[in-house]
Design a protein around this motif. Sequence first.
Motif, PDB file in Angstrom:
ATOM      1  N   LYS A   1      74.666 -28.399-105.410  1.00 15.05           N
ATOM      2  CA  LYS A   1      74.277 -28.997-104.130  1.00 15.05           C
ATOM      3  C   LYS A   1      73.398 -30.227-104.313  1.00 15.05           C
ATOM      4  CE  LYS A   1      74.488 -25.338-100.695  1.00 15.05           C
ATOM      5  NZ  LYS A   1      73.647 -24.490 -99.821  1.00 15.05           N
ATOM      6  N   ARG A   2      72.558 -30.219-105.326  1.00 12.98           N
ATOM      7  CA  ARG A   2      71.704 -31.380-105.569  1.00 12.98           C
ATOM      8  C   ARG A   2      72.513 -32.587-106.032  1.00 12.98           C
ATOM      9  NH1 ARG A   2      65.944 -29.423-108.076  1.00 12.98           N
ATOM     10  NH2 ARG A   2      65.408 -28.096-106.320  1.00 12.98           N
ATOM     11  N   VAL A   3      73.525 -32.360-106.841  1.00 13.59           N
ATOM     12  CA  VAL A   3      74.395 -33.461-107.254  1.00 13.59           C
ATOM     13  C   VAL A   3      75.025 -34.102-106.028  1.00 13.59           C
ATOM     14  CG1 VAL A   3      76.496 -34.089-108.497  1.00 13.59           C
ATOM     15  CG2 VAL A   3      74.862 -32.537-109.552  1.00 13.59           C
ATOM     16  N   ILE A   4      75.525 -33.275-105.133  1.00 14.93           N
ATOM     17  CA  ILE A   4      76.167 -33.801-103.928  1.00 14.93           C
ATOM     18  C   ILE A   4      75.134 -34.473-103.019  1.00 14.93           C
ATOM     19  CG2 ILE A   4      77.528 -33.199-101.892  1.00 14.93           C
ATOM     20  CD1 ILE A   4      78.797 -30.959-103.553  1.00 14.93           C
ATOM     21  N   ALA A   5      73.929 -33.918-102.938  1.00 13.65           N
ATOM     22  CA  ALA A   5      72.884 -34.512-102.092  1.00 13.65           C
ATOM     23  C   ALA A   5      72.445 -35.872-102.625  1.00 13.65           C
ATOM     24  CB  ALA A   5      71.692 -33.561-101.996  1.00 13.65           C
ATOM     25  N   TYR A   6      72.224 -35.988-103.939  1.00 17.00           N
ATOM     26  CA  TYR A   6      71.849 -37.288-104.488  1.00 17.00           C
ATOM     27  C   TYR A   6      73.007 -38.276-104.392  1.00 17.00           C
ATOM     28  CZ  TYR A   6      67.305 -35.782-106.093  1.00 17.00           C
ATOM     29  OH  TYR A   6      66.007 -35.343-106.132  1.00 17.00           O
ATOM     30  N   SER A   7      74.206 -37.768-104.459  1.00 16.57           N
ATOM     31  CA  SER A   7      75.366 -38.623-104.247  1.00 16.57           C
ATOM     32  C   SER A   7      75.359 -39.187-102.831  1.00 16.57           C
ATOM     33  CB  SER A   7      76.641 -37.815-104.495  1.00 16.57           C
ATOM     34  OG  SER A   7      77.754 -38.512-104.044  1.00 16.57           O
TER      35      SER A   7
ATOM     36  N   CYS B   1      70.251 -51.466-102.384  1.00 19.35           N
ATOM     37  CA  CYS B   1      70.746 -51.613-103.752  1.00 19.35           C
ATOM     38  C   CYS B   1      69.967 -50.716-104.710  1.00 19.35           C
ATOM     39  CB  CYS B   1      70.648 -53.069-104.164  1.00 19.35           C
ATOM     40  SG  CYS B   1      71.255 -53.400-105.807  1.00 19.35           S
ATOM     41  N   LEU B   2      68.656 -50.736-104.593  1.00 16.73           N
ATOM     42  CA  LEU B   2      67.832 -49.879-105.450  1.00 16.73           C
ATOM     43  C   LEU B   2      68.094 -48.400-105.175  1.00 16.73           C
ATOM     44  CD1 LEU B   2      64.445 -51.843-105.395  1.00 16.73           C
ATOM     45  CD2 LEU B   2      66.096 -51.672-107.285  1.00 16.73           C
ATOM     46  N   THR B   3      68.257 -48.059-103.903  1.00 15.30           N
ATOM     47  CA  THR B   3      68.529 -46.666-103.538  1.00 15.30           C
ATOM     48  C   THR B   3      69.838 -46.187-104.136  1.00 15.30           C
ATOM     49  OG1 THR B   3      67.309 -46.896-101.473  1.00 15.30           O
ATOM     50  CG2 THR B   3      68.875 -45.080-101.602  1.00 15.30           C
ATOM     51  N   LEU B   4      70.882 -46.985-104.030  1.00 14.17           N
ATOM     52  CA  LEU B   4      72.173 -46.535-104.544  1.00 14.17           C
ATOM     53  C   LEU B   4      72.134 -46.351-106.053  1.00 14.17           C
ATOM     54  CD1 LEU B   4      74.369 -48.796-105.959  1.00 14.17           C
ATOM     55  CD2 LEU B   4      74.038 -49.787-103.727  1.00 14.17           C
ATOM     56  N   PHE B   5      71.412 -47.222-106.745  1.00 17.07           N
ATOM     57  CA  PHE B   5      71.358 -47.137-108.204  1.00 17.07           C
ATOM     58  C   PHE B   5      70.477 -45.979-108.675  1.00 17.07           C
ATOM     59  CE2 PHE B   5      69.943 -48.384-112.445  1.00 17.07           C
ATOM     60  CZ  PHE B   5      71.167 -48.626-113.041  1.00 17.07           C
ATOM     61  N   VAL B   6      69.291 -45.848-108.096  1.00 14.73           N
ATOM     62  CA  VAL B   6      68.362 -44.785-108.511  1.00 14.73           C
ATOM     63  C   VAL B   6      68.932 -43.407-108.174  1.00 14.73           C
ATOM     64  CG1 VAL B   6      66.076 -43.792-108.087  1.00 14.73           C
ATOM     65  CG2 VAL B   6      66.318 -46.236-108.443  1.00 14.73           C
ATOM     66  N   ALA B   7      69.502 -43.253-106.984  1.00 16.22           N
ATOM     67  CA  ALA B   7      70.064 -41.958-106.598  1.00 16.22           C
ATOM     68  C   ALA B   7      71.247 -41.575-107.488  1.00 16.22           C
ATOM     69  CB  ALA B   7      70.479 -41.974-105.132  1.00 16.22           C
ATOM     70  N   ALA B   8      72.068 -42.541-107.853  1.00 18.27           N
ATOM     71  CA  ALA B   8      73.181 -42.247-108.771  1.00 18.27           C
ATOM     72  C   ALA B   8      72.660 -41.833-110.135  1.00 18.27           C
ATOM     73  CB  ALA B   8      74.101 -43.457-108.889  1.00 18.27           C
TER      74      ALA B   8
ATOM     75  N   MET C   1      78.805 -44.671-112.401  1.00 20.94           N
ATOM     76  CA  MET C   1      78.016 -43.439-112.511  1.00 20.94           C
ATOM     77  C   MET C   1      78.546 -42.382-111.557  1.00 20.94           C
ATOM     78  SD  MET C   1      74.041 -44.439-113.086  1.00 20.94           S
ATOM     79  CE  MET C   1      73.875 -45.984-112.218  1.00 20.94           C
ATOM     80  N   THR C   2      78.950 -42.801-110.365  1.00 19.99           N
ATOM     81  CA  THR C   2      79.527 -41.872-109.395  1.00 19.99           C
ATOM     82  C   THR C   2      80.767 -41.199-109.956  1.00 19.99           C
ATOM     83  OG1 THR C   2      78.678 -43.216-107.573  1.00 19.99           O
ATOM     84  CG2 THR C   2      80.428 -41.658-107.050  1.00 19.99           C
ATOM     85  N   ALA C   3      81.613 -41.975-110.586  1.00 22.52           N
ATOM     86  CA  ALA C   3      82.819 -41.400-111.194  1.00 22.52           C
ATOM     87  C   ALA C   3      82.455 -40.418-112.293  1.00 22.52           C
ATOM     88  CB  ALA C   3      83.710 -42.503-111.734  1.00 22.52           C
ATOM     89  N   PHE C   4      81.364 -40.683-112.999  1.00 24.16           N
ATOM     90  CA  PHE C   4      80.956 -39.812-114.093  1.00 24.16           C
ATOM     91  C   PHE C   4      80.394 -38.487-113.583  1.00 24.16           C
ATOM     92  CE2 PHE C   4      77.972 -38.399-117.394  1.00 24.16           C
ATOM     93  CZ  PHE C   4      78.870 -38.256-118.441  1.00 24.16           C
ATOM     94  N   TYR C   5      79.477 -38.516-112.605  1.00 23.92           N
ATOM     95  CA  TYR C   5      78.912 -37.241-112.157  1.00 23.92           C
ATOM     96  C   TYR C   5      79.863 -36.516-111.257  1.00 23.92           C
ATOM     97  CZ  TYR C   5      77.083 -39.609-107.905  1.00 23.92           C
ATOM     98  OH  TYR C   5      76.940 -40.310-106.735  1.00 23.92           O
TER      99      TYR C   5
END
Length: 183
Positions: A54-60, A37-44, A179-183
């Motif tokens: 590429k970094r946007v896609i990698a953090y996604s 849960c923390l990973t999905l939120f912080v990475a987003a 956030m995923t939809a936004f980035y």
Amino acid sequence: LIHAATMVTAGVYLIARMWPLFERAPHAANVGAIIGCLTLFVAATIALSQTDLKRVIAYSTMSQIGYMIMAVSAGAYVAGMFHLMTHAFFKALLFMAAGSIIGAMAGIQDLNRMSGFRKAMPFTLGCFIIGGLALSGVPPFSGFFSKDEILWKVFEGWHTGHHGLNLAAWIMGMAAAFMTAFY
């Protein structure tokens, strides 16, 4: 496809395969769900601040792996593995489209310098739109069904019975989906 489907998601598969141990160790499963849960939120959140394509896609990808870890740790093994499969395909599509654009820009990956590809590369635009909609969880794309199942199972509290924890994880998962939809 090999990277998006296997290398980065090996831990998800391992937790899903080791389900008998996690069923007998609910505290370990709770820790896994919290970390996911923390990973999905912080990475987003980090993906929102990136300007490198590429970094946007990698953090996604990190965020989506957080969804998978949260799912399999919360006992939603089928939902986690389903998201693993859907993620492999829409993320591979996004990486191929990104490679096409980076190639057209002679290696430049800065999002602030990218514009005007709608007319020059309509097929690549279509691929990005399809991959982005699937990643964002928009119906009727595959990402909607897998993320929805994960979030439903977490909200339902199917495995842990800690309804306060499940509600917090569901809220963070929904926030990360927006956030995923936004980035």
